[in-house]
Design a protein around this motif. Structure first.
Motif, PDB file in Angstrom:
ATOM      1  N   ARG A  56       0.834  -1.205   0.000  1.00 25.38           N
ATOM      2  CA  ARG A  56       0.000   0.000   0.000  1.00 25.38           C
ATOM      3  C   ARG A  56       0.872   1.260   0.000  1.00 25.38           C
ATOM      4  N   LEU A  57       1.900   1.255   0.833  1.00 18.28           N
ATOM      5  CA  LEU A  57       2.797   2.414   0.872  1.00 18.28           C
ATOM      6  C   LEU A  57       3.491   2.623  -0.468  1.00 18.28           C
ATOM      7  N   LEU A  58       3.908   1.523  -1.075  1.00 22.27           N
ATOM      8  CA  LEU A  58       4.569   1.628  -2.383  1.00 22.27           C
ATOM      9  C   LEU A  58       3.612   2.221  -3.408  1.00 22.27           C
ATOM     10  N   ALA A  59       2.381   1.740  -3.419  1.00 20.77           N
ATOM     11  CA  ALA A  59       1.396   2.278  -4.368  1.00 20.77           C
ATOM     12  C   ALA A  59       1.141   3.755  -4.092  1.00 20.77           C
ATOM     13  N   ASP A  60       1.045   4.114  -2.806  1.00 18.85           N
ATOM     14  CA  ASP A  60       0.826   5.514  -2.435  1.00 18.85           C
ATOM     15  C   ASP A  60       1.990   6.381  -2.897  1.00 18.85           C
ATOM     16  N   TYR A  61       3.199   5.937  -2.642  1.00 21.22           N
ATOM     17  CA  TYR A  61       4.372   6.728  -3.047  1.00 21.22           C
ATOM     18  C   TYR A  61       4.502   6.798  -4.568  1.00 21.22           C
ATOM     19  N   GLN A  62       4.147   5.731  -5.247  1.00 20.14           N
ATOM     20  CA  GLN A  62       4.200   5.771  -6.710  1.00 20.14           C
ATOM     21  C   GLN A  62       3.180   6.766  -7.255  1.00 20.14           C
ATOM     22  N   SER A  63       1.987   6.787  -6.656  1.00 18.30           N
ATOM     23  CA  SER A  63       0.987   7.750  -7.135  1.00 18.30           C
ATOM     24  C   SER A  63       1.433   9.174  -6.805  1.00 18.30           C
ATOM     25  N   GLU A  69       5.515  14.365 -10.661  1.00 16.70           N
ATOM     26  CA  GLU A  69       6.095  14.475 -12.010  1.00 16.70           C
ATOM     27  C   GLU A  69       5.159  15.268 -12.924  1.00 16.70           C
ATOM     28  N   ARG A  70       3.856  14.989 -12.826  1.00 20.12           N
ATOM     29  CA  ARG A  70       2.897  15.747 -13.646  1.00 20.12           C
ATOM     30  C   ARG A  70       2.931  17.226 -13.266  1.00 20.12           C
ATOM     31  N   GLU A  71       2.982  17.489 -11.973  1.00 25.33           N
ATOM     32  CA  GLU A  71       3.028  18.874 -11.516  1.00 25.33           C
ATOM     33  C   GLU A  71       4.303  19.567 -11.986  1.00 25.33           C
ATOM     34  N   ALA A  72       5.421  18.842 -11.934  1.00 28.62           N
ATOM     35  CA  ALA A  72       6.689  19.419 -12.404  1.00 28.62           C
ATOM     36  C   ALA A  72       6.619  19.701 -13.902  1.00 28.62           C
ATOM     37  N   GLU A  73       6.015  18.795 -14.660  1.00 28.14           N
ATOM     38  CA  GLU A  73       5.869  19.020 -16.101  1.00 28.14           C
ATOM     39  C   GLU A  73       4.985  20.243 -16.362  1.00 28.14           C
ATOM     40  N   GLU A  74       3.912  20.382 -15.583  1.00 27.43           N
ATOM     41  CA  GLU A  74       3.044  21.543 -15.744  1.00 27.43           C
ATOM     42  C   GLU A  74       3.788  22.833 -15.411  1.00 27.43           C
ATOM     43  N   ILE A  75       4.590  22.781 -14.354  1.00 25.97           N
ATOM     44  CA  ILE A  75       5.362  23.967 -13.972  1.00 25.97           C
ATOM     45  C   ILE A  75       6.331  24.338 -15.080  1.00 25.97           C
ATOM     46  N   VAL A  76       7.015  23.335 -15.635  1.00 22.36           N
ATOM     47  CA  VAL A  76       7.975  23.603 -16.712  1.00 22.36           C
ATOM     48  C   VAL A  76       7.241  24.158 -17.933  1.00 22.36           C
ATOM     49  N   THR A  77       6.108  23.562 -18.276  1.00 22.04           N
ATOM     50  CA  THR A  77       5.335  24.032 -19.432  1.00 22.04           C
ATOM     51  C   THR A  77       4.864  25.463 -19.213  1.00 22.04           C
ATOM     52  N   ASN A  78       4.343  25.728 -18.008  1.00 21.35           N
ATOM     53  CA  ASN A  78       3.887  27.097 -17.704  1.00 21.35           C
ATOM     54  C   ASN A  78       5.046  28.082 -17.720  1.00 21.35           C
ATOM     55  N   ALA A  79       6.199  27.657 -17.204  1.00 21.50           N
ATOM     56  CA  ALA A  79       7.368  28.546 -17.195  1.00 21.50           C
ATOM     57  C   ALA A  79       7.812  28.857 -18.628  1.00 21.50           C
ATOM     58  N   LYS A  80       7.804  27.830 -19.489  1.00 26.50           N
ATOM     59  CA  LYS A  80       8.175  28.073 -20.885  1.00 26.50           C
ATOM     60  C   LYS A  80       7.189  29.036 -21.550  1.00 26.50           C
ATOM     61  N   ALA A  81       5.905  28.809 -21.313  1.00 32.76           N
ATOM     62  CA  ALA A  81       4.893  29.686 -21.907  1.00 32.76           C
ATOM     63  C   ALA A  81       5.050  31.108 -21.382  1.00 32.76           C
ATOM     64  N   GLU A  82       5.298  31.235 -20.081  1.00 36.32           N
ATOM     65  CA  GLU A  82       5.486  32.563 -19.476  1.00 36.32           C
ATOM     66  C   GLU A  82       6.725  33.240 -20.057  1.00 36.32           C
ATOM     67  N   ALA A  83       7.804  32.471 -20.230  1.00 33.20           N
ATOM     68  CA  ALA A  83       9.029  33.039 -20.791  1.00 33.20           C
ATOM     69  C   ALA A  83       8.795  33.510 -22.231  1.00 33.20           C
ATOM     70  N   GLU A  84       8.059  32.713 -23.002  1.00 28.56           N
ATOM     71  CA  GLU A  84       7.756  33.120 -24.378  1.00 28.56           C
ATOM     72  C   GLU A  84       6.887  34.381 -24.391  1.00 28.56           C
ATOM     73  N   ARG A  85       5.902  34.436 -23.479  1.00 29.45           N
ATOM     74  CA  ARG A  85       5.033  35.597 -23.403  1.00 29.45           C
ATOM     75  C   ARG A  85       5.836  36.841 -23.019  1.00 29.45           C
ATOM     76  N   ILE A  86       6.724  36.689 -22.047  1.00 36.38           N
ATOM     77  CA  ILE A  86       7.550  37.818 -21.617  1.00 36.38           C
ATOM     78  C   ILE A  86       8.472  38.253 -22.750  1.00 36.38           C
ATOM     79  N   ALA A  87       9.041  37.283 -23.471  1.00 36.58           N
ATOM     80  CA  ALA A  87       9.924  37.624 -24.588  1.00 36.58           C
ATOM     81  C   ALA A  87       9.142  38.366 -25.671  1.00 36.58           C
ATOM     82  N   THR A  88       7.924  37.902 -25.939  1.00 34.20           N
ATOM     83  CA  THR A  88       7.095  38.560 -26.949  1.00 34.20           C
ATOM     84  C   THR A  88       6.751  39.984 -26.511  1.00 34.20           C
ATOM     85  N   GLU A  89       6.377  40.129 -25.228  1.00 33.33           N
ATOM     86  CA  GLU A  89       6.070  41.469 -24.718  1.00 33.33           C
ATOM     87  C   GLU A  89       7.294  42.380 -24.770  1.00 33.33           C
ATOM     88  N   ALA A  90       8.444  41.830 -24.395  1.00 32.41           N
ATOM     89  CA  ALA A  90       9.673  42.633 -24.419  1.00 32.41           C
ATOM     90  C   ALA A  90      10.005  43.062 -25.844  1.00 32.41           C
TER      91      ALA A  90
END
Length: 161
Positions: A56-63, A69-90
């Motif tokens: 059970r603990l293994l399943a919990d830790y895997q989830s 990992e999904r949250e980190a991917e979302e953060i990276v994706t959002n950071a890239k989008a934000e960087a592109e938006r800032i570059a476009t604005e600049a």
């Protein structure tokens, strides 16, 4: 037959077993074996329970890991989008800044040209007035000359300025 060592071993074994039976050692051995079987069963149950908890603990830790990992991917994706938006604005701000600076420079150049043209016209008017006054003062004499000279200077100044 009694001279054979195997016979004496068999007789000793039988006597020993009868002695053990008479003293009740077989009950003690059986009780000890039963206790040991119960202890082993309890240990196996604990091990099974621990294994299930670990699963059970293994399943919990895997989830949790997958979620992280999904949250980190979302953060990276959002950071890239934000960087592109800032570059476009600049870039847009820089282009706007350059356009405003260019317009300001063009306005300053046009103003300087107009000022230079006005200065040239004023200098030409002064030169024309000076030349006209010199020519008229030498060729015309009297009050008519003074009156004509004043009107001419005023007219030249108003037309050139």
């Amino acid at each position: 037959m009694f001279t054979e060592p195997e016979t004496w071993v068999a007789i000793a074994f039988v006597v020993l077993m009868v002695l053990f039976a008479w003293l009740g050692i077989h009950r003690t051995v059986l009780t000890a074996l039963d206790h040991r079987a119960q202890r082993i069963k309890a240990e196996l149950d604990d091990a099974r329970r621990l294994k299930e908890d670990a699963a059970r603990l293994l399943a919990d830790y895997q989830s949790r890991r997958a979620s992280a990992e999904r949250e980190a991917e979302e953060i990276v994706t959002n950071a890239k989008a934000e960087a592109e938006r800032i570059a476009t604005e600049a870039k847009a701000r820089m282009e706007d800044f350059v356009a405003r600076r260019t317009k300001t420079a063009e306005n300053k150049i046009a103003l300087a040209e107009a000022q230079a043209l006005a200065d040239v016209r004023a200098a030409a008017a002064e030169a024309a007035v000076t030349a006209a006054s010199t020519v008229l003062s030498q060729s015309v004499k009297g009050s008519v000359a003074d009156d004509l000279l004043t009107k001419g200077i005023a007219e030249v100044k108003s037309k050139l300025n």
